[in-house]
Motif scaffolding. Structure first.
Motif, short mmCIF file in Angstrom:
data_model
loop_
_atom_site.label_atom_id
_atom_site.label_comp_id
_atom_site.label_asym_id
_atom_site.label_seq_id
_atom_site.Cartn_x
_atom_site.Cartn_y
_atom_site.Cartn_z
N PRO A 155 48.52 44.99 38.36
CA PRO A 155 49.83 44.98 37.75
C PRO A 155 49.86 43.83 36.54
O PRO A 155 50.48 44.18 35.73
CB PRO A 155 50.79 44.23 39.14
CG PRO A 155 49.70 43.67 39.58
CD PRO A 155 48.47 44.48 39.65
N LEU A 156 49.06 42.87 36.59
CA LEU A 156 49.06 41.98 35.43
C LEU A 156 48.33 42.42 34.14
O LEU A 156 48.96 42.60 33.27
CB LEU A 156 48.21 40.73 35.56
CG LEU A 156 48.91 39.58 36.68
CD1 LEU A 156 47.84 38.56 36.95
CD2 LEU A 156 50.06 38.87 35.95
N LEU A 157 47.41 43.37 34.37
CA LEU A 157 46.75 44.11 33.17
C LEU A 157 47.52 45.11 32.43
O LEU A 157 47.56 45.43 31.31
CB LEU A 157 45.37 44.60 33.77
CG LEU A 157 44.12 43.41 33.83
CD1 LEU A 157 43.00 44.37 34.66
CD2 LEU A 157 43.85 42.99 32.54
N ALA A 158 48.48 45.95 33.33
CA ALA A 158 49.43 46.70 32.98
C ALA A 158 50.39 46.14 32.05
O ALA A 158 51.00 46.79 30.84
CB ALA A 158 50.14 47.36 34.16
N ARG A 159 50.53 44.74 32.20
CA ARG A 159 51.44 44.18 31.13
C ARG A 159 50.64 43.28 30.04
O ARG A 159 51.27 42.89 28.87
CB ARG A 159 52.28 42.87 31.79
CG ARG A 159 52.98 43.37 33.05
CD ARG A 159 54.10 42.43 33.12
NE ARG A 159 55.34 42.93 33.54
CZ ARG A 159 55.58 43.13 34.82
NH1 ARG A 159 54.74 42.91 35.83
NH2 ARG A 159 56.77 44.06 35.07
N GLY A 160 49.45 43.61 29.87
CA GLY A 160 48.68 43.26 28.87
C GLY A 160 47.75 42.03 29.22
O GLY A 160 47.65 41.32 30.00
N MET A 161 46.70 41.98 28.30
CA MET A 161 45.29 41.34 28.67
C MET A 161 45.85 39.69 28.34
O MET A 161 45.34 38.84 29.18
CB MET A 161 44.46 41.60 27.39
CG MET A 161 42.97 41.09 27.84
SD MET A 161 42.15 42.27 28.98
CE MET A 161 41.60 40.80 29.91
N GLY A 162 46.47 39.47 27.47
CA GLY A 162 46.91 38.15 27.24
C GLY A 162 47.76 37.31 28.20
O GLY A 162 47.36 36.41 28.87
N LEU A 163 48.52 37.99 28.69
CA LEU A 163 49.59 37.85 29.67
C LEU A 163 48.61 37.39 31.13
O LEU A 163 48.85 36.51 32.04
CB LEU A 163 50.53 38.82 30.24
CG LEU A 163 51.47 38.23 31.44
CD1 LEU A 163 52.48 37.42 30.81
CD2 LEU A 163 51.92 39.55 32.07
N THR A 164 47.51 38.37 31.46
CA THR A 164 46.89 38.25 32.52
C THR A 164 45.95 36.83 32.42
O THR A 164 45.97 36.40 33.46
CB THR A 164 45.77 39.40 32.41
OG1 THR A 164 46.36 40.69 32.54
CG2 THR A 164 45.14 39.34 33.62
N TRP A 165 45.45 36.54 31.30
CA TRP A 165 44.63 35.20 31.03
C TRP A 165 45.39 34.13 31.46
O TRP A 165 45.28 33.17 32.28
CB TRP A 165 44.04 35.08 29.71
CG TRP A 165 42.70 35.92 29.46
CD1 TRP A 165 42.87 37.00 28.92
CD2 TRP A 165 41.44 35.69 29.88
NE1 TRP A 165 41.59 37.48 28.79
CE2 TRP A 165 40.76 36.73 29.42
CE3 TRP A 165 40.90 34.67 30.66
CZ2 TRP A 165 39.24 36.82 29.63
CZ3 TRP A 165 39.44 34.76 30.75
CH2 TRP A 165 38.58 35.95 30.23
N VAL A 166 46.94 34.28 31.01
CA VAL A 166 47.65 33.15 31.23
C VAL A 166 48.12 33.07 32.45
O VAL A 166 48.08 31.55 33.23
CB VAL A 166 48.88 33.25 30.09
CG1 VAL A 166 50.03 32.15 30.33
CG2 VAL A 166 48.56 33.14 28.67
N ALA A 167 48.38 33.97 33.05
CA ALA A 167 48.63 33.99 34.64
C ALA A 167 47.54 33.33 35.45
O ALA A 167 47.84 32.56 36.32
CB ALA A 167 49.10 35.40 34.97
N LEU A 168 46.41 33.72 35.26
CA LEU A 168 45.26 33.32 36.01
C LEU A 168 45.24 31.94 35.72
O LEU A 168 44.74 30.98 36.67
CB LEU A 168 43.95 34.12 35.71
CG LEU A 168 43.67 35.36 36.25
CD1 LEU A 168 42.65 36.17 35.42
CD2 LEU A 168 43.75 35.49 37.49
N GLY A 169 45.39 31.29 34.64
CA GLY A 169 45.40 29.99 34.27
C GLY A 169 46.38 28.93 35.06
O GLY A 169 46.20 27.99 35.51
N LEU A 170 47.64 29.74 35.02
CA LEU A 170 48.69 28.99 35.60
C LEU A 170 48.42 28.86 37.24
O LEU A 170 48.73 28.00 37.89
CB LEU A 170 50.00 29.59 35.28
CG LEU A 170 50.45 29.47 33.78
CD1 LEU A 170 51.79 30.47 33.72
CD2 LEU A 170 50.81 28.00 33.58
N LEU A 171 48.04 29.95 37.68
CA LEU A 171 47.48 30.02 39.14
C LEU A 171 46.36 28.83 39.50
O LEU A 171 46.72 28.29 40.50
CB LEU A 171 46.96 31.37 39.53
CG LEU A 171 46.83 31.89 40.97
CD1 LEU A 171 48.16 31.79 41.45
CD2 LEU A 171 46.19 33.28 40.96
N CYS A 172 45.68 28.79 38.60
CA CYS A 172 44.43 27.85 38.91
C CYS A 172 45.28 26.31 38.60
O CYS A 172 44.74 25.49 39.59
CB CYS A 172 43.38 27.81 37.84
SG CYS A 172 42.24 29.35 38.00
#
Length: 388
Positions: A155-172
């Motif tokens: 679902p994250l990648l469907a919203r774009g690559m940049g957002l996916t990296w940011v979401a993973l960073g915030l999760l960490c």
């Protein structure tokens, strides 16, 4: 002085492994096809970024003790979790390859440092009879990270690559803060040196066994999803389902194996684990049946982080009492695992490029596991110790 309870410390170490291996490494595997598809990198560069993480892991495993001594283990762990969160946030733009390489290497190094320090800081505070269970819970973080990445990334990648990296960073970042206050101070008194000298052949053999075991895990970790999706032509959805099974196995495996170690001793548990893995990997080399491959993904998913608390327990059996000697031995053993894993990843990628034969990769993995079992059985102590 800050003294959290043993289970609070265990929870912090679980969070650290979730970030350090579960997300920093396992969330990257499913990102590779997306990086290529979105045109951020060609396929060969994306694969090298995965390798940068493995090389960093080896460097981190070797540097961990020195860093733990200079900063203190708790401070070092907080810093490394922050480095990983940053490494995701700073890769949210399509920047040059060298930038990504540096941050993938840094996140790998941070993961190696976490692997050496987190469990050895938390476990001395846990009662002896529960240490296998606590070790299992700590390394369950790896599986939780793999499951989280399997569920969150589509679902994250469907919203774009940049957002996916940011979401993973915030999760960490979230897990880093959850762990922050739970680290004990490193005040376990060294209990003299009742350990055998570091020339103990069983410890040296254990490093070889662990390196061979790491090699044997690579076919399932790296090639199974590709084999199901492309090799058998079953598509990415079926491949993703297999990866989810692998992650679910990785969530329960460490706890089950840690408990077995508490119950039967870690030497015996290790030998049974090696024999089981050899059979399962050999089976995977002989079948195209997706049901069997799914089952093998679940089982090998369990062993991938599951062998870690078993080998850590074995190190503690061979180095009783002295937490400094345990940390030193565990650092070297983790480095041996990292070497075996890197050799497997590069070596099998080379074999695959030359032959295109998936079954051969699994056969080589099974052979490494049989060798590991033979080595473990060959080095018996002259005097039978209580744990062997």
């Amino acid at each position: 002085m800050h003294h959290p309870g043993p289970w609070r410390a265990t929870f912090s170490a679980l969070c650290a492994n979730l970030v350090g291996i579960g997300l920093a490494r396992f969330a990257y595997s499913p990102l590779i096809p997306a990086l290529v598809r979105e045109g951020w990198f060609p396929a060969s560069s994306a694969a090298y970024l995965g390798a940068a993480n493995l090389a960093g892991y080896l460097a981190g495993a070797l540097a961990a003790r020195a860093l733990g001594r200079s900063l203190g283990p708790a401070r070092a762990l907080r810093a490394m979790m922050m480095v990983i969160a940053l490494s995701f946030l700073l890769c949210a733009q399509p920047l040059p390859f060298a930038w990504f390489f540096v941050w993938r290497f840094a996140s790998g190094a941070a993961g190696g440092i976490i692997m050496v320090l987190a469990a050895t800081l938390a476990l001395p505070h846990v009662p002896d009879s529960r240490r296998g269970l606590a070790g299992g819970l700590i390394f369950m973080g790896v599986g939780l990270g793999a499951v989280a990445s399997a569920l969150l990334l589509p679902p994250l990648l469907a919203r774009g690559m940049g957002l996916t990296w940011v979401a993973l960073g915030l999760l960490c970042l979230g897990f880093t803060l959850a762990a922050w206050r739970g680290w004990p101070e490193d005040t376990v008194p060294p209990a003299g040196n009742q350990a055998p000298p570091s020339g103990d052949p069983r410890l040296r053999a254990l490093m070889g066994v662990y390196a061979l075991n790491a090699f044997g895990l690579v076919p399932h970790m790296v090639f199974l999803v590709d084999m199901v999706a492309r090799g058998l032509g079953l598509g990415l959805e079926r491949g993703a389902a297999i990866w989810l099974l692998f992650g679910l196995g990785a969530t329960v495996g460490p706890v089950v194996l840690g408990r077995l170690g508490d119950r039967f001793g870690f030497g015996l548990t290790l030998r049974a684990a090696l024999a089981t893995q050899a059979v399962v990997v050999a089976l995977a080399s002989t079948t195209d049946e997706v049901g069997w491959l799914g089952l093998s993904a679940l089982v090998m998913g369990g062993f991938t982080p599951g062998v870690v608390p078993v080998v850590l327990g074995r190190v503690r059996e061979l180095r009783p009492g002295d937490s400094g000697a345990q940390r030193a031995a565990w650092s070297r053993t983790t480095a041996a695992f990292a070497l075996g894993q890197a050799a497997g990843a590069y070596g099998l990628a080379w074999v695959f490029a030359a032959t295109g034969a998936y079954d051969l990769l699994f056969a080589l993995g099974a052979a490494a596991l049989v060798l590991a079992l033979m080595l473990e059985l060959a080095v018996r102590p002259r005097r039978i110790s209580a744990t062997a």
